[in-house]
Design a protein around this motif. Structure first.
Motif, PDB file in Angstrom:
ATOM      1  N   ASP A 101       0.809  -1.214   0.000  1.00 56.41           N
ATOM      2  CA  ASP A 101       0.000   0.000   0.000  1.00 56.41           C
ATOM      3  C   ASP A 101       0.850   1.275   0.000  1.00 56.41           C
ATOM      4  N   CYS A 102       2.155   1.140   0.064  1.00 57.12           N
ATOM      5  CA  CYS A 102       3.035   2.315   0.129  1.00 57.12           C
ATOM      6  C   CYS A 102       2.892   3.177  -1.131  1.00 57.12           C
ATOM      7  N   ARG A 103       2.644   4.456  -0.946  1.00 57.12           N
ATOM      8  CA  ARG A 103       2.591   5.393  -2.073  1.00 57.12           C
ATOM      9  C   ARG A 103       3.900   6.162  -2.229  1.00 57.12           C
ATOM     10  N   ASN A 104       4.703   6.136  -1.193  1.00 57.46           N
ATOM     11  CA  ASN A 104       6.019   6.761  -1.254  1.00 57.46           C
ATOM     12  C   ASN A 104       6.990   5.784  -1.904  1.00 57.46           C
ATOM     13  N   LEU A 105       7.757   6.260  -2.887  1.00 55.60           N
ATOM     14  CA  LEU A 105       8.651   5.373  -3.637  1.00 55.60           C
ATOM     15  C   LEU A 105       9.653   4.675  -2.738  1.00 55.60           C
ATOM     16  N   PHE A 106      10.307   5.429  -1.857  1.00 53.61           N
ATOM     17  CA  PHE A 106      11.318   4.804  -1.001  1.00 53.61           C
ATOM     18  C   PHE A 106      10.686   3.771  -0.079  1.00 53.61           C
ATOM     19  N   ASP A 107       9.543   4.091   0.509  1.00 49.71           N
ATOM     20  CA  ASP A 107       8.882   3.143   1.408  1.00 49.71           C
ATOM     21  C   ASP A 107       8.516   1.853   0.670  1.00 49.71           C
ATOM     22  N   PHE A 108       8.086   1.996  -0.577  1.00 44.40           N
ATOM     23  CA  PHE A 108       7.727   0.832  -1.391  1.00 44.40           C
ATOM     24  C   PHE A 108       8.959  -0.042  -1.632  1.00 44.40           C
ATOM     25  N   ILE A 109      10.053   0.589  -2.009  1.00 43.40           N
ATOM     26  CA  ILE A 109      11.295  -0.144  -2.277  1.00 43.40           C
ATOM     27  C   ILE A 109      11.835  -0.785  -1.002  1.00 43.40           C
ATOM     28  N   PHE A 110      11.830  -0.012   0.071  1.00 41.07           N
ATOM     29  CA  PHE A 110      12.354  -0.516   1.343  1.00 41.07           C
ATOM     30  C   PHE A 110      11.538  -1.725   1.815  1.00 41.07           C
ATOM     31  N   HIS A 111      10.236  -1.655   1.638  1.00 36.60           N
ATOM     32  CA  HIS A 111       9.370  -2.782   2.009  1.00 36.60           C
ATOM     33  C   HIS A 111       9.744  -4.042   1.226  1.00 36.60           C
ATOM     34  N   SER A 112      10.025  -3.896  -0.070  1.00 35.78           N
ATOM     35  CA  SER A 112      10.379  -5.063  -0.877  1.00 35.78           C
ATOM     36  C   SER A 112      11.731  -5.634  -0.467  1.00 35.78           C
ATOM     37  N   ILE A 113      12.675  -4.758  -0.106  1.00 38.36           N
ATOM     38  CA  ILE A 113      13.997  -5.219   0.323  1.00 38.36           C
ATOM     39  C   ILE A 113      13.890  -6.001   1.632  1.00 38.36           C
ATOM     40  N   VAL A 114      13.182  -5.439   2.590  1.00 33.80           N
ATOM     41  CA  VAL A 114      13.023  -6.087   3.897  1.00 33.80           C
ATOM     42  C   VAL A 114      12.259  -7.406   3.759  1.00 33.80           C
ATOM     43  N   THR A 115      11.228  -7.411   2.920  1.00 33.62           N
ATOM     44  CA  THR A 115      10.445  -8.629   2.695  1.00 33.62           C
ATOM     45  C   THR A 115      11.313  -9.727   2.092  1.00 33.62           C
ATOM     46  N   MET A 116      12.139  -9.358   1.108  1.00 26.69           N
ATOM     47  CA  MET A 116      13.015 -10.339   0.471  1.00 26.69           C
ATOM     48  C   MET A 116      14.080 -10.841   1.435  1.00 26.69           C
ATOM     49  N   CYS A 117      14.644  -9.952   2.239  1.00 22.68           N
ATOM     50  CA  CYS A 117      15.656 -10.369   3.212  1.00 22.68           C
ATOM     51  C   CYS A 117      15.076 -11.371   4.202  1.00 22.68           C
ATOM     52  N   SER A 118      13.859 -11.137   4.632  1.00 25.95           N
ATOM     53  CA  SER A 118      13.198 -12.068   5.543  1.00 25.95           C
ATOM     54  C   SER A 118      13.008 -13.425   4.876  1.00 25.95           C
ATOM     55  N   HIS A 119      12.613 -13.422   3.611  1.00 23.07           N
ATOM     56  CA  HIS A 119      12.408 -14.661   2.861  1.00 23.07           C
ATOM     57  C   HIS A 119      13.708 -15.452   2.737  1.00 23.07           C
ATOM     58  N   LEU A 120      14.835 -14.730   2.647  1.00 24.03           N
ATOM     59  CA  LEU A 120      16.130 -15.374   2.437  1.00 24.03           C
ATOM     60  C   LEU A 120      16.931 -15.549   3.730  1.00 24.03           C
ATOM     61  N   ASN A 121      16.282 -15.309   4.863  1.00 22.78           N
ATOM     62  CA  ASN A 121      16.933 -15.461   6.174  1.00 22.78           C
ATOM     63  C   ASN A 121      18.151 -14.565   6.341  1.00 22.78           C
ATOM     64  N   ILE A 122      18.142 -13.397   5.733  1.00 23.89           N
ATOM     65  CA  ILE A 122      19.225 -12.428   5.895  1.00 23.89           C
ATOM     66  C   ILE A 122      18.930 -11.597   7.138  1.00 23.89           C
ATOM     67  N   GLU A 123      19.842 -11.613   8.101  1.00 23.46           N
ATOM     68  CA  GLU A 123      19.605 -10.941   9.377  1.00 23.46           C
ATOM     69  C   GLU A 123      20.422  -9.663   9.540  1.00 23.46           C
ATOM     70  N   THR A 124      21.046  -9.201   8.488  1.00 25.25           N
ATOM     71  CA  THR A 124      21.858  -7.986   8.534  1.00 25.25           C
ATOM     72  C   THR A 124      21.023  -6.787   9.000  1.00 25.25           C
ATOM     73  N   LYS A 125      21.616  -5.951   9.816  1.00 25.64           N
ATOM     74  CA  LYS A 125      20.959  -4.720  10.248  1.00 25.64           C
ATOM     75  C   LYS A 125      20.896  -3.756   9.060  1.00 25.64           C
ATOM     76  N   ILE A 126      19.701  -3.284   8.733  1.00 24.02           N
ATOM     77  CA  ILE A 126      19.526  -2.355   7.625  1.00 24.02           C
ATOM     78  C   ILE A 126      19.150  -0.982   8.168  1.00 24.02           C
ATOM     79  N   VAL A 127      19.920   0.024   7.751  1.00 25.61           N
ATOM     80  CA  VAL A 127      19.736   1.382   8.258  1.00 25.61           C
ATOM     81  C   VAL A 127      19.410   2.322   7.103  1.00 25.61           C
TER      82      VAL A 127
END
Length: 225
Positions: A101-127
């Motif tokens: 539902d994100c209308r902000n471009l960065f929020d949309f991209i960030f959501h996809s990155i975090v979602t993919m990292c979770s799917h791939l068991n990546i636990e790196t801290k993202i800032v």
């Protein structure tokens, strides 16, 4: 969603900084990507509202048009990959990212990155870069990198192979920092189309063809130079 090398880079570091306070560029890949649709390489993009070319990424908005185009794109992805070995495992993930539902471009991209990292068991801290309260626009290129590294208290910086054109190891050494470049050692994998292997497609392609567990193993197929 970026290609697998991007997620290898996230996996390789302790802290990964995502830029939101940099100038948006139409020619970049911030809102674009590529997939094999109908067995042909097809670029696709996120529709954006008209705005100044000088706005930061975090200030760009996704247009209402994207609500329609993403449905068509999801349909194309479904039709193109429905016979892929890991379609049932991957397609729900694709929908979760595209139907955000994100209308902000960065929020949309960030959501996809975090979602993919979770799917791939990546636990790196993202800032997010703006949260580090750096000098922002006053610093560019290597100076911005040095400032960000000081904010997260690190003495080692890893960049993708393309960073060789931007950064010099000796300059980082003078700052008391080690600069390394990540080089992937991934092998070609079967793709739809029957032609030459197409590298650097969205990570969706390799997930469809090889599956989550294989891609998790592939995340460590790199070396630092």
């Amino acid at each position: 969603m970026p290609y697998i090398g991007y997620f290898q880079l996230i996996q390789a570091v302790d802290v990964f900084v995502v830029y939101d306070d940099i100038e948006f560029t139409k020619r970049g890949w911030i809102h674009r990507n590529r997939l094999l649709l109908n067995e042909k390489v097809s670029p696709f993009s996120i529709n954006l509202e008209k705005a100044s070319d000088y706005l930061m990424v975090r200030d760009r908005k996704i247009s209402e048009e994207f609500s329609k185009t993403r449905k068509k794109l999801l349909s194309k992805i479904e039709q193109s990959y429905k016979k892929a070995p890991y379609f049932d495992e991957t397609y729900p993930l694709v929908k979760e990212c595209f139907l955000s539902d994100c209308r902000n471009l960065f929020d949309f991209i960030f959501h996809s990155i975090v979602t993919m990292c979770s799917h791939l068991n990546i636990e790196t801290k993202i800032v997010i870069s703006s949260h580090l309260k750096t000098e922002g626009e006053l610093l560019r290129h290597k100076y911005r990198v040095w400032d960000l590294c000081s904010k997260v208290d690190c003495d080692s910086y890893i960049n993708s192979e393309g960073g060789r054109k931007l950064y010099d190891k000796s300059e980082f050494e003078k700052q008391g920092m080690c600069l390394s470049f990540l080089q992937t050692t991934l092998e070609a994998y079967p793709q739809f189309g029957g032609g030459e292997f197409e590298p650097a497609l969205s990570i969706v392609d390799i997930l469809m063809m090889k599956g989550r567990e294989a891609v998790i193993r592939d995340l460590n197929k790199y070396f630092l130079d």
